[in-house]
Design an enzyme around this catalytic site. Structure first.
Site, short mmCIF file in Angstrom:
data_model
loop_
_atom_site.label_atom_id
_atom_site.label_comp_id
_atom_site.label_asym_id
_atom_site.label_seq_id
_atom_site.Cartn_x
_atom_site.Cartn_y
_atom_site.Cartn_z
N PRO A 9 0.79 -1.24 0.00
CA PRO A 9 0.00 0.00 0.00
C PRO A 9 0.82 1.28 0.00
CG PRO A 9 -0.10 -1.09 2.14
CD PRO A 9 0.53 -2.06 1.19
N ASN A 10 0.32 2.22 -0.76
CA ASN A 10 0.86 3.58 -0.88
C ASN A 10 2.16 3.67 -1.67
OD1 ASN A 10 -1.22 4.84 0.73
ND2 ASN A 10 -0.31 3.79 2.48
N ARG A 17 5.25 10.86 -2.67
CA ARG A 17 4.98 10.59 -1.26
C ARG A 17 6.24 10.80 -0.40
NH1 ARG A 17 4.63 4.55 1.23
NH2 ARG A 17 3.96 5.17 3.31
N TYR A 22 11.35 8.61 1.19
CA TYR A 22 11.30 7.53 0.19
C TYR A 22 12.00 7.86 -1.12
CZ TYR A 22 7.87 5.68 3.46
OH TYR A 22 7.26 5.20 4.59
N ASN A 74 7.95 -5.81 -0.53
CA ASN A 74 7.84 -4.62 0.32
C ASN A 74 6.36 -4.51 0.67
OD1 ASN A 74 7.74 -2.20 1.62
ND2 ASN A 74 8.95 -1.06 0.10
N ALA A 77 3.13 -0.67 4.97
CA ALA A 77 2.56 -0.63 6.33
C ALA A 77 2.02 -1.98 6.78
CB ALA A 77 1.47 0.43 6.39
N GLU A 98 12.29 -9.76 2.48
CA GLU A 98 11.56 -8.54 2.87
C GLU A 98 12.43 -7.33 2.57
OE1 GLU A 98 10.95 -8.29 7.10
OE2 GLU A 98 9.73 -6.47 6.92
N HIS A 100 12.60 -2.85 2.50
CA HIS A 100 12.04 -1.53 2.78
C HIS A 100 12.98 -0.49 2.20
CE1 HIS A 100 9.03 -3.18 5.47
NE2 HIS A 100 9.98 -3.96 5.96
N ARG A 107 13.03 4.82 12.49
CA ARG A 107 11.80 5.61 12.41
C ARG A 107 10.92 5.37 13.64
NH1 ARG A 107 9.24 4.95 6.70
NH2 ARG A 107 8.10 6.77 7.48
C1 DQA Z 1 8.21 1.07 3.89
C2 DQA Z 1 8.29 1.35 5.40
C3 DQA Z 1 6.93 1.18 6.05
O1 DQA Z 1 7.03 1.44 7.44
C4 DQA Z 1 5.94 2.15 5.46
O2 DQA Z 1 4.66 1.94 6.00
C5 DQA Z 1 5.90 2.12 3.97
C6 DQA Z 1 7.14 1.94 3.23
C7 DQA Z 1 9.54 1.36 3.18
O3 DQA Z 1 9.71 0.88 2.07
O4 DQA Z 1 10.40 2.06 3.73
O5 DQA Z 1 4.87 2.34 3.37
O6 DQA Z 1 7.90 -0.30 3.70
#
Ligand code: DQA
Length: 146
Positions: A9-10, A17, A22, A74, A77, A98, A100, A107
């Site tokens: 998501p997002n 964003r 990011y 990835n 959230a 995994e 990120h 964070r």
């Molecule tokens: C994320 C880190 C997560 O905490 C966050 O909710 C994201 C992006 C990252 O790629 O740094 O949406 O996965």
């Protein structure tokens, strides 16, 4: 060797964003750079992005039957909330790395725990685009040693 890159998501909003966290690359630009790297590594990649937990679960469940040998995930959230994603990874034989973009440990506290980590072969966090490129190399090595 065919690898599925799943973004949660997002992440469709990358580029716009929170660029200080990011970066400025869009998801499309990131995917292009992963594809370039895959060609050099003699690997095939395919991509999926979804804002919906169930779609992410379906793609993990179906990865093996669709011919993927590994997954780079990835879960955004959902990494911090989803027992369902944890269970989906546990239920498949397809290895998952995994990733990120940001360093989740530098964070907010709620990002310090991931439901994905314990069921993944490893985690790469904090290197932006390179988190994906490092994961691609790592999964290639992992699958060759298997
Ligand atoms: C994320 C880190 C997560 O905490 C966050 O909710 C994201 C992006 C990252 O790629 O740094 O949406 O996965």
């Amino acid at each position: 060797m065919k690898i599925l890159i799943i973004n949660g998501p997002n992440l469709n909003l990358l580029g716009k964003r929170e660029p200080t966290i990011y970066g400025n690359l869009t998801l499309e630009q990131i995917e292009l750079k992963i594809s370039d790297s895959a060609v050099q590594l003699d690997m095939e990649v395919d991509f999926i992005q979804s804002n919906h937990e169930g779609v992410l679960i379906d793609s993990i469940q179906q990865a093996s039957e669709k011919g993927f040998s590994g997954i780079i995930l990835n879960a955004a959230a959902y990494s911090h909330t989803s027992i369902a994603l944890h269970d989906a990874i546990k239920s498949t034989n397809t290895p998952v790395i995994e990733v990120h973009l940001s360093n989740i440990y530098a964070r907010e506290d709620f990002r310090h725990h991931s439901y994905i980590s314990a069921v993944s072969i490893g985690q790469i966090s904090g290197f932006g685009l390179d988190s994906y490129l490092l994961a691609l190399r790592a999964i290639k090595k992992y699958l060759n040693y298997e």
